[in-house]
Design a protein around this motif. Structure first.
Motif, PDB file in Angstrom:
ATOM      1  N   TRP A 118       0.780  -1.146   0.105  1.00  0.00           N
ATOM      2  CA  TRP A 118       0.146   0.028  -0.175  1.00  0.00           C
ATOM      3  C   TRP A 118       1.003   1.116  -0.050  1.00  0.00           C
ATOM      4  CZ3 TRP A 118      -4.106   1.154   4.430  1.00  0.00           C
ATOM      5  CH2 TRP A 118      -4.911   1.769   4.007  1.00  0.00           C
ATOM      6  N   GLN A 125       0.401  -5.835   0.375  1.00  0.00           N
ATOM      7  CA  GLN A 125      -1.173  -5.770  -0.527  1.00  0.00           C
ATOM      8  C   GLN A 125      -0.937  -6.115  -2.142  1.00  0.00           C
ATOM      9  OE1 GLN A 125      -4.307  -4.020  -0.238  1.00  0.00           O
ATOM     10  NE2 GLN A 125      -3.613  -3.426   2.126  1.00  0.00           N
ATOM     11  N   ALA A 127      -3.278  -6.168  -5.670  1.00  0.00           N
ATOM     12  CA  ALA A 127      -4.215  -5.055  -6.584  1.00  0.00           C
ATOM     13  C   ALA A 127      -4.143  -5.250  -7.716  1.00  0.00           C
ATOM     14  CB  ALA A 127      -2.825  -3.851  -6.504  1.00  0.00           C
ATOM     15  N   VAL A 140      -3.454   1.446  -9.209  1.00  0.00           N
ATOM     16  CA  VAL A 140      -4.379  -0.165  -9.132  1.00  0.00           C
ATOM     17  C   VAL A 140      -5.732  -0.274  -8.212  1.00  0.00           C
ATOM     18  CG1 VAL A 140      -2.214  -1.633  -9.791  1.00  0.00           C
ATOM     19  CG2 VAL A 140      -2.546  -0.384  -7.582  1.00  0.00           C
ATOM     20  N   CYS A 141      -6.139  -0.385  -7.496  1.00  0.00           N
ATOM     21  CA  CYS A 141      -7.164  -0.587  -7.050  1.00  0.00           C
ATOM     22  C   CYS A 141      -6.369  -1.876  -5.986  1.00  0.00           C
ATOM     23  CB  CYS A 141      -8.787  -1.692  -7.132  1.00  0.00           C
ATOM     24  SG  CYS A 141      -9.469   0.443  -7.601  1.00  0.00           S
ATOM     25  N   TYR A 142      -6.840  -1.518  -4.288  1.00  0.00           N
ATOM     26  CA  TYR A 142      -5.884  -2.465  -3.283  1.00  0.00           C
ATOM     27  C   TYR A 142      -6.904  -3.753  -3.482  1.00  0.00           C
ATOM     28  CZ  TYR A 142      -1.521   0.802  -3.168  1.00  0.00           C
ATOM     29  OH  TYR A 142      -1.033   1.150  -3.499  1.00  0.00           O
ATOM     30  N   GLY A 162      -8.508   4.513  -7.450  1.00  0.00           N
ATOM     31  CA  GLY A 162      -7.108   3.785  -7.256  1.00  0.00           C
ATOM     32  C   GLY A 162      -5.625   4.787  -7.234  1.00  0.00           C
ATOM     33  N   SER A 275     -13.337  -8.143  -1.062  1.00  0.00           N
ATOM     34  CA  SER A 275     -12.110  -8.018  -2.295  1.00  0.00           C
ATOM     35  C   SER A 275     -12.858  -9.491  -3.177  1.00  0.00           C
ATOM     36  CB  SER A 275     -11.052  -8.431  -1.893  1.00  0.00           C
ATOM     37  OG  SER A 275      -9.804  -8.887  -2.578  1.00  0.00           O
TER      38      SER A 275
END
Length: 286
Positions: A118, A125, A127, A140-142, A162, A275
């Motif tokens: 992160w 993380q 992502a 990116v989206c974690y 992101g 997620s």
């Protein structure tokens, strides 16, 4: 004089006993080799629990009962069994099994899942890549951070924008491979628990599990959880609840781009945001 001599002996014996106890407490406790071969160069970004490991050893704490959070740092010198890492305080020697090198020349495309940290916070993380305009610095989206349960929340919209990763700070995960960073469900006490692969060696697997503890298991007790499962409303899925995958959930909505799945537990109207590493159809029949 005799009293002083005896006192000195007593102190020496006490110090020796303390050193032995510390060594025993901080001994490598996992059924997994420390000497994993690493390919890395000086200055290369790596993930490691260097601070937690070093502090536990220094204080003689049990490694197996000590939280081991993986943070980013850089390689100083690769060794056969242990390697030297740079930290903001000092150089620290850590077993290779607790070090994950990141790709120095990594390139990612939209839809890929990468292993990183992160970068506006801290900690290891996974992502999902949402923009590959520059493959060496993808947006990116974690996947290991929490999101609002309401898919229409302004905070969720903000997270969907992101964050851009820096070059040389991520590794593309291939999916379905026994690779550092991949997600697994592993069998323990009759349940499917969730974990992230740190390293593998033959049939042995070293995992980062719930609450950032470390466990060793075998591939025969694990199932790799794919990152590219397709979800649609009405799908029956198993979902991570605390440490384990639990059945009895139904997909309400899937946001494939950000890697988020909105689910409801059977008999409950509350929507939960999960997620893609926390949701799977693979365990439905288990």
């Amino acid at each position: 004089m005799k009293t002083k001599f005896m006192t000195a002996i007593a102190v020496a014996l006490a110090m020796s006993a303390t050193a032995v106890a510390q060594e025993a407490n901080s001994a490598w406790p996992w059924d997994f080799p420390q000497s994993v071969p690493l390919t890395a160069e000086t200055g290369q970004n790596v993930l490691s629990c260097y601070g937690h490991y070093f502090d536990a050893v220094e204080e003689g704490k049990s490694l197996i009962n000590n939280v081991q959070i993986f943070y980013n740092t850089t390689m100083e010198q690769v060794g056969k069994d242990k390697s030297l890492l740079a930290s903001w305080q000092k150089e620290v020697e850590v077993p290779n099994a607790l070090i994950i090198p990141l790709d120095r020349k990594g390139k990612a495309k939209k839809g890929d899942v990468v292993l990183t940290w992160w970068q506006s916070g801290s900690g290891m993380q996974r992502a999902k890549v949402i923009d590959d305009s520059d493959p060496t610095q993808p947006w990116v989206c974690y996947l290991d951070t929490s999101w609002p349960n309401d898919p229409d929340s302004p905070k969720a919209a903000e997270k969907r924008k992101g964050e851009q990763l820096k070059p040389g700070t991520f590794t593309v995960l291939k999916g379905g491979k026994w690779q550092s960073g991949e997600q697994v469900a592993y069998r323990a006490n009759g349940k499917w628990n969730q974990g992230r692969i740190i390293h593998t060696d033959g049939d042995k697997v070293l995992l980062s599990v719930f609450a950032n503890y470390i466990e060793a298991t075998t591939k025969s007790r694990c199932k790799l959880i794919p990152f590219k499962e397709k979800f649609k409303p009405g799908d029956k899925v198993s979902v991570v609840w605390i440490r384990e995958y639990r059945p009895g959930y139904t997909v309400v909505k899937a946001d494939e781009q950000s890697g988020r799945v909105y689910v409801k537990q059977d008999g409950n109207d509350k929507i939960e945001c999960k997620s893609i590493v926390e949701v799977t159809k693979m365990l439905n029949d288990e």
